[in-house]
Design a protein around this motif. Structure first.
Motif, PDB file in Angstrom:
ATOM      1  N   HIS A 282       0.812  -1.211   0.000  1.00  0.00           N
ATOM      2  CA  HIS A 282       0.000   0.000   0.000  1.00  0.00           C
ATOM      3  C   HIS A 282       0.851   1.270   0.000  1.00  0.00           C
ATOM      4  O   HIS A 282       1.833   1.387   0.734  1.00  0.00           O
ATOM      5  N   VAL A 283       0.427   2.215  -0.842  1.00  0.00           N
ATOM      6  CA  VAL A 283       1.032   3.547  -0.908  1.00  0.00           C
ATOM      7  C   VAL A 283       0.106   4.512  -0.182  1.00  0.00           C
ATOM      8  O   VAL A 283      -1.098   4.555  -0.469  1.00  0.00           O
ATOM      9  N   PRO A 284       0.608   5.287   0.802  1.00  0.00           N
ATOM     10  CA  PRO A 284       2.000   5.378   1.259  1.00  0.00           C
ATOM     11  C   PRO A 284       2.282   4.595   2.541  1.00  0.00           C
ATOM     12  O   PRO A 284       3.374   4.710   3.100  1.00  0.00           O
ATOM     13  N   ASP A 285       1.301   3.821   3.030  1.00  0.00           N
ATOM     14  CA  ASP A 285       1.463   3.168   4.326  1.00  0.00           C
ATOM     15  C   ASP A 285       2.696   2.270   4.377  1.00  0.00           C
ATOM     16  O   ASP A 285       3.403   2.224   5.396  1.00  0.00           O
ATOM     17  N   GLN A 286       2.945   1.556   3.283  1.00  0.00           N
ATOM     18  CA  GLN A 286       4.114   0.678   3.250  1.00  0.00           C
ATOM     19  C   GLN A 286       5.230   1.211   2.362  1.00  0.00           C
ATOM     20  O   GLN A 286       6.406   1.064   2.701  1.00  0.00           O
ATOM     21  N   ILE A 287       4.864   1.798   1.265  1.00  0.00           N
ATOM     22  CA  ILE A 287       5.858   2.326   0.325  1.00  0.00           C
ATOM     23  C   ILE A 287       5.486   3.758  -0.053  1.00  0.00           C
ATOM     24  O   ILE A 287       4.360   4.023  -0.487  1.00  0.00           O
ATOM     25  N   SER A 288       6.428   4.677   0.112  1.00  0.00           N
ATOM     26  CA  SER A 288       6.216   6.050  -0.359  1.00  0.00           C
ATOM     27  C   SER A 288       6.628   6.138  -1.825  1.00  0.00           C
ATOM     28  O   SER A 288       7.549   5.444  -2.267  1.00  0.00           O
ATOM     29  N   LEU A 289       5.941   7.007  -2.568  1.00  0.00           N
ATOM     30  CA  LEU A 289       6.164   7.087  -4.013  1.00  0.00           C
ATOM     31  C   LEU A 289       6.189   8.549  -4.463  1.00  0.00           C
ATOM     32  O   LEU A 289       5.301   9.330  -4.111  1.00  0.00           O
ATOM     33  N   VAL A 290       7.210   8.897  -5.248  1.00  0.00           N
ATOM     34  CA  VAL A 290       7.341  10.255  -5.797  1.00  0.00           C
ATOM     35  C   VAL A 290       7.547  10.156  -7.307  1.00  0.00           C
ATOM     36  O   VAL A 290       8.257   9.270  -7.784  1.00  0.00           O
ATOM     37  N   SER A 301      -4.717  10.809  -9.042  1.00  0.00           N
ATOM     38  CA  SER A 301      -4.446   9.389  -8.811  1.00  0.00           C
ATOM     39  C   SER A 301      -4.842   9.036  -7.380  1.00  0.00           C
ATOM     40  O   SER A 301      -5.177   9.912  -6.575  1.00  0.00           O
ATOM     41  N   VAL A 302      -4.826   7.755  -7.068  1.00  0.00           N
ATOM     42  CA  VAL A 302      -5.196   7.309  -5.723  1.00  0.00           C
ATOM     43  C   VAL A 302      -4.038   6.527  -5.123  1.00  0.00           C
ATOM     44  O   VAL A 302      -3.721   5.434  -5.600  1.00  0.00           O
ATOM     45  N   PRO A 303      -3.380   7.076  -4.086  1.00  0.00           N
ATOM     46  CA  PRO A 303      -3.559   8.437  -3.555  1.00  0.00           C
ATOM     47  C   PRO A 303      -2.942   9.466  -4.493  1.00  0.00           C
ATOM     48  O   PRO A 303      -2.134   9.106  -5.357  1.00  0.00           O
ATOM     49  N   ARG A 340       9.895  22.741  -8.340  1.00  0.00           N
ATOM     50  CA  ARG A 340       9.398  22.771  -6.964  1.00  0.00           C
ATOM     51  C   ARG A 340       8.717  21.449  -6.639  1.00  0.00           C
ATOM     52  O   ARG A 340       8.138  20.806  -7.502  1.00  0.00           O
ATOM     53  N   LEU A 341       8.828  21.066  -5.401  1.00  0.00           N
ATOM     54  CA  LEU A 341       8.222  19.825  -4.930  1.00  0.00           C
ATOM     55  C   LEU A 341       6.766  20.068  -4.568  1.00  0.00           C
ATOM     56  O   LEU A 341       6.443  21.006  -3.844  1.00  0.00           O
ATOM     57  N   THR A 342       5.881  19.225  -5.101  1.00  0.00           N
ATOM     58  CA  THR A 342       4.470  19.269  -4.735  1.00  0.00           C
ATOM     59  C   THR A 342       4.170  18.019  -3.917  1.00  0.00           C
ATOM     60  O   THR A 342       4.196  16.898  -4.432  1.00  0.00           O
ATOM     61  N   VAL A 343       3.928  18.206  -2.625  1.00  0.00           N
ATOM     62  CA  VAL A 343       3.693  17.081  -1.721  1.00  0.00           C
ATOM     63  C   VAL A 343       2.204  16.774  -1.663  1.00  0.00           C
ATOM     64  O   VAL A 343       1.390  17.648  -1.362  1.00  0.00           O
ATOM     65  N   ARG A 344       1.874  15.515  -1.959  1.00  0.00           N
ATOM     66  CA  ARG A 344       0.476  15.079  -1.878  1.00  0.00           C
ATOM     67  C   ARG A 344       0.391  13.838  -0.988  1.00  0.00           C
ATOM     68  O   ARG A 344       1.131  13.739  -0.013  1.00  0.00           O
ATOM     69  N   GLY A 345      -0.495  12.926  -1.320  1.00  0.00           N
ATOM     70  CA  GLY A 345      -0.774  11.821  -0.402  1.00  0.00           C
ATOM     71  C   GLY A 345       0.046  10.568  -0.584  1.00  0.00           C
ATOM     72  O   GLY A 345      -0.172   9.578   0.142  1.00  0.00           O
ATOM     73  N   SER A 346       0.984  10.528  -1.518  1.00  0.00           N
ATOM     74  CA  SER A 346       1.693   9.278  -1.792  1.00  0.00           C
ATOM     75  C   SER A 346       2.990   9.113  -0.999  1.00  0.00           C
ATOM     76  O   SER A 346       3.686   8.122  -1.150  1.00  0.00           O
ATOM     77  N   THR A 347       3.308  10.093  -0.149  1.00  0.00           N
ATOM     78  CA  THR A 347       4.519   9.990   0.689  1.00  0.00           C
ATOM     79  C   THR A 347       4.158  10.232   2.151  1.00  0.00           C
ATOM     80  O   THR A 347       3.269  11.016   2.465  1.00  0.00           O
ATOM     81  N   ARG A 348       4.894   9.554   3.026  1.00  0.00           N
ATOM     82  CA  ARG A 348       4.705   9.760   4.465  1.00  0.00           C
ATOM     83  C   ARG A 348       5.983   9.361   5.180  1.00  0.00           C
ATOM     84  O   ARG A 348       6.866   8.697   4.617  1.00  0.00           O
ATOM     85  N   ALA A 349       6.091   9.795   6.420  1.00  0.00           N
ATOM     86  CA  ALA A 349       7.274   9.468   7.224  1.00  0.00           C
ATOM     87  C   ALA A 349       7.356   7.967   7.418  1.00  0.00           C
ATOM     88  O   ALA A 349       6.334   7.276   7.586  1.00  0.00           O
ATOM     89  N   LEU A 350       8.585   7.460   7.388  1.00  0.00           N
ATOM     90  CA  LEU A 350       8.810   6.022   7.566  1.00  0.00           C
ATOM     91  C   LEU A 350       8.510   5.641   9.001  1.00  0.00           C
ATOM     92  O   LEU A 350       9.003   6.252   9.953  1.00  0.00           O
ATOM     93  N   LEU A 351       7.677   4.614   9.162  1.00  0.00           N
ATOM     94  CA  LEU A 351       7.349   4.113  10.493  1.00  0.00           C
ATOM     95  C   LEU A 351       8.316   2.969  10.829  1.00  0.00           C
ATOM     96  O   LEU A 351       8.241   1.886  10.248  1.00  0.00           O
ATOM     97  N   ARG A 352       9.230   3.235  11.737  1.00  0.00           N
ATOM     98  CA  ARG A 352      10.221   2.212  12.080  1.00  0.00           C
ATOM     99  C   ARG A 352       9.691   1.330  13.215  1.00  0.00           C
ATOM    100  O   ARG A 352       8.984   1.823  14.118  1.00  0.00           O
ATOM    101  N   PRO A 353      10.024   0.042  13.187  1.00  0.00           N
ATOM    102  CA  PRO A 353       9.547  -0.877  14.249  1.00  0.00           C
ATOM    103  C   PRO A 353      10.166  -0.527  15.586  1.00  0.00           C
ATOM    104  O   PRO A 353      11.230   0.034  15.662  1.00  0.00           O
TER     105      PRO A 353
END
Length: 353
Positions: A282-290, A301-303, A340-353
């Protein structure tokens, strides 16, 4: 007669005149007190006159309902009032927007574009140039392309040329480049700031200057963050959705750990997202995409896709303006804005265990 009736009568007469094919350029000139040649130069965009005189000509044209004959105008000035445009793919979501920018800018002064596709092939582009020259176009705009710098310089000796995607200086030629390196560095830095360290990169074709610059920007951002470059995280792509999908399939099959993907254009990012979806990632929960380009579909797109804004419409508009300046004997001074960078919903901070 009542004032309202007079107004209606006047409007009716004006409408009739507006469609009168007998209104001539000489009549326009007489109405505003200038020579027919001055009216012709104003219509061709080559006259150096005061704003008042130009406004007087515009007003006379409107009141008389004069409709210029493009062919006659072109022949009178030794021009066809047409511009050849070599794109690489008419159906490209990026270049399609650029073509609209070219068309709308040229239409403002009565020029018409002739669009042809080079299909990322130097021989095909050379054939396109011969076709356009046989149509006696007044100048040529080349969107990126594969022709050598020397070929472009030679072409510019025969007629004005504007080329995008390069930094090239020659008489009769103007180049309009975009800072692909900085755009890719920004995209990669964004993922690094979110805590990602294993960032896959889907590259563009190895013989594209813009693709090489985007790879260089990716590597520079990693180096600035002290992250070792991993060749196994770089996948080949062809700037198409299918190549983005295949790149992720190859990445997953190679069992390289990754938490984010930077695709060198949005189309490959769309393909990458589909591949991830097929594998239940799942993007971005598991993989961030730019992505890169910020084409129209990126925001829908979704997201919604985080991406680098590459001003395609402005690219086309500026290229057209630059060519018209060359045709008028002027030196273009156009430049594209920085990425310029346009930040939308496909990226998020990495959740480390």
């Amino acid at each position: 007669m009542k004032s309202s009736e007079k107004k209606t009568s006047k409007t009716t007469r004006s409408a009739a005149v507006a469609h009168d094919p007998k209104v001539t350029l000489g009549m326009v000139a007489a109405a505003c007190g200038v020579s027919p040649s001055t009216v012709s130069r104003i219509l061709n965009g080559t006259a150096v006159v005061s704003a008042e005189k130009r406004a007087a000509v515009d007003q006379a044209i409107a009141e008389l309902g004069f409709v210029p004959n493009p062919m006659a105008r072109g022949l009178a000035g030794g021009r066809t009032l047409s511009v050849g445009v070599i794109t690489q793919a008419i159906d490209s979501p990026f270049y399609g927007i650029a073509l609209r920018g070219i068309e709308e800018e040229l239409n403002k002064i009565g020029y018409s574009p002739l669009f042809v596709s080079g299909h990322w092939n130097a021989k095909e582009e050379a054939r396109c140039i011969e076709v356009l020259r046989s149509r006696r176009v007044d100048g040529i705009i080349i969107l990126t392309g594969r022709l050598s710098d020397e070929s472009l310089k030679t072409l510019a000796k025969a007629l004005p040329v504007v080329v995008t995607g390069r930094s090239l200086v020659a008489p009769g030629l103007f180049s309009l480049d975009f800072n692909n390196f900085e755009g890719a560095r920004l995209a990669t830095a964004h993922l690094l700031q979110l805590g990602h360290r294993e960032i896959a990169f889907i590259a563009g074709p190895a013989n594209h200057p813009d693709a090489l610059e985007r790879l260089r920007g990716y590597r520079t951002a990693l180096d600035e963050a002290g992250i070792a470059f991993q060749p196994g995280l770089v996948l080949p792509g062809m700037y198409s959705e299918e190549s983005g999908l295949q790149a992720v399939e190859q990445l997953i099959a190679g069992r390289h750990p990754f938490s984010a993907i930077f695709a060198a254009n949005d189309q490959m990012a769309f393909g990458a997202a589909l591949a991830l979806h097929r594998h239940g990632m799942h993007v971005p929960d598991q993989i961030s995409l730019v992505g890169f380009d910020d084409v129209a579909g990126a925001a829908h797109s979704v997201p919604p896709l985080s991406t680098i804004h590459h001003p395609a419409y402005e690219l086309g508009s500026l290229a057209a303006k630059a060519l018209l300046q060359l045709l008028a004997g002027e030196a273009p001074q156009a430049s594209l804005p920085e990425p310029r960078l346009t930040v939308r919903g496909s990226t998020r901070a990495l959740l480390r265990p």
